[in-house]
Design a protein around this motif. Structure first.
Motif, PDB file in Angstrom:
ATOM      1  N   UNK A 102       7.368   5.066   4.143  1.00  0.00           N
ATOM      2  CA  UNK A 102       7.237   4.580   2.768  1.00  0.00           C
ATOM      3  C   UNK A 102       7.044   3.063   2.763  1.00  0.00           C
ATOM      4  N   UNK A 103       7.831   2.355   3.577  1.00  0.00           N
ATOM      5  CA  UNK A 103       7.712   0.902   3.651  1.00  0.00           C
ATOM      6  C   UNK A 103       6.348   0.489   4.210  1.00  0.00           C
ATOM      7  N   UNK A 104       5.830   1.266   5.165  1.00  0.00           N
ATOM      8  CA  UNK A 104       4.498   0.995   5.707  1.00  0.00           C
ATOM      9  C   UNK A 104       3.443   1.144   4.614  1.00  0.00           C
ATOM     10  N   UNK A 105       3.591   2.161   3.775  1.00  0.00           N
ATOM     11  CA  UNK A 105       2.651   2.340   2.655  1.00  0.00           C
ATOM     12  C   UNK A 105       2.711   1.158   1.699  1.00  0.00           C
ATOM     13  N   UNK A 106       3.907   0.637   1.468  1.00  0.00           N
ATOM     14  CA  UNK A 106       4.056  -0.547   0.613  1.00  0.00           C
ATOM     15  C   UNK A 106       3.323  -1.734   1.236  1.00  0.00           C
ATOM     16  N   UNK A 107       3.490  -1.938   2.547  1.00  0.00           N
ATOM     17  CA  UNK A 107       2.817  -3.053   3.208  1.00  0.00           C
ATOM     18  C   UNK A 107       1.301  -2.930   3.117  1.00  0.00           C
ATOM     19  N   UNK A 108       0.791  -1.721   3.261  1.00  0.00           N
ATOM     20  CA  UNK A 108      -0.656  -1.515   3.150  1.00  0.00           C
ATOM     21  C   UNK A 108      -1.140  -1.845   1.741  1.00  0.00           C
ATOM     22  N   UNK A 109      -0.376  -1.441   0.747  1.00  0.00           N
ATOM     23  CA  UNK A 109      -0.729  -1.751  -0.646  1.00  0.00           C
ATOM     24  C   UNK A 109      -0.691  -3.261  -0.896  1.00  0.00           C
ATOM     25  N   UNK A 110       0.347  -3.925  -0.408  1.00  0.00           N
ATOM     26  CA  UNK A 110       0.458  -5.370  -0.601  1.00  0.00           C
ATOM     27  C   UNK A 110      -0.668  -6.115   0.108  1.00  0.00           C
ATOM     28  N   UNK A 111      -1.030  -5.658   1.292  1.00  0.00           N
ATOM     29  CA  UNK A 111      -2.156  -6.268   2.011  1.00  0.00           C
ATOM     30  C   UNK A 111      -3.428  -6.145   1.183  1.00  0.00           C
ATOM     31  N   UNK A 112      -3.676  -4.950   0.652  1.00  0.00           N
ATOM     32  CA  UNK A 112      -4.861  -4.725  -0.164  1.00  0.00           C
ATOM     33  C   UNK A 112      -4.852  -5.644  -1.382  1.00  0.00           C
ATOM     34  N   UNK A 113      -3.699  -5.771  -2.031  1.00  0.00           N
ATOM     35  CA  UNK A 113      -3.605  -6.644  -3.214  1.00  0.00           C
ATOM     36  C   UNK A 113      -3.848  -8.106  -2.850  1.00  0.00           C
TER      37      UNK A 113
END
Length: 134
Positions: A102-113
């Protein structure tokens, strides 16, 4: 406030050091988790400079066919003149890892943003208001 300052402030908000620490902890706990991070993402998932260094150390140690643990990461950092102390490693890599995916998914989203987000007028006004109150 100039646009450059606003953009930097915005990028700073688009990160989560705790999520980074959890993902790094999961990599040390189970080196096989490195394969859940795409090569295209890799180090760019980590906004925090020390966490990028730790990730690169873990990745390189595993690529060399060795086990990445706190001591091997500490030795790698020391041998590559990286300023990450053993106590910093222990505090960053001693995180519960039950929700690492879940935390990895958050990091991927933040990177995209961070890569795609453009400041809006509302955002710029919010930044100005915050600076006025500080």
């Amino acid at each position: 406030m100039d646009m450059e300052t606003g953009n930097e402030y915005q990028r700073q908000l688009l990160n989560d050091v705790n999520a980074e620490d959890v993902v790094l902890s999961s990599l040390v706990e189970n080196n096989g988790n490195i394969y859940s991070i795409d090569d295209a993402d890799g180090e760019s998932l980590f906004y925090d400079g020390k966490n990028r260094t730790i990730y690169n150390a873990i990745r390189q140690i595993i690529a060399d066919g060795k086990t990445a643990d706190i001591l091997s990461v500490s030795q790698w950092c020391k041998s590559h003149s990286k300023k990450v102390t053993l106590s910093e490693l222990i505090s960053r890599l001693d995180q519960p890892t039950a929700n690492a995916q879940y935390q990895l998914a958050i990091l991927k989203e933040l990177k995209w943003r961070r890569q795609t987000h453009r400041p809006t007028l509302t955002w710029q006004l919010a930044i100005c208001a915050r600076q006025l109150t500080e």
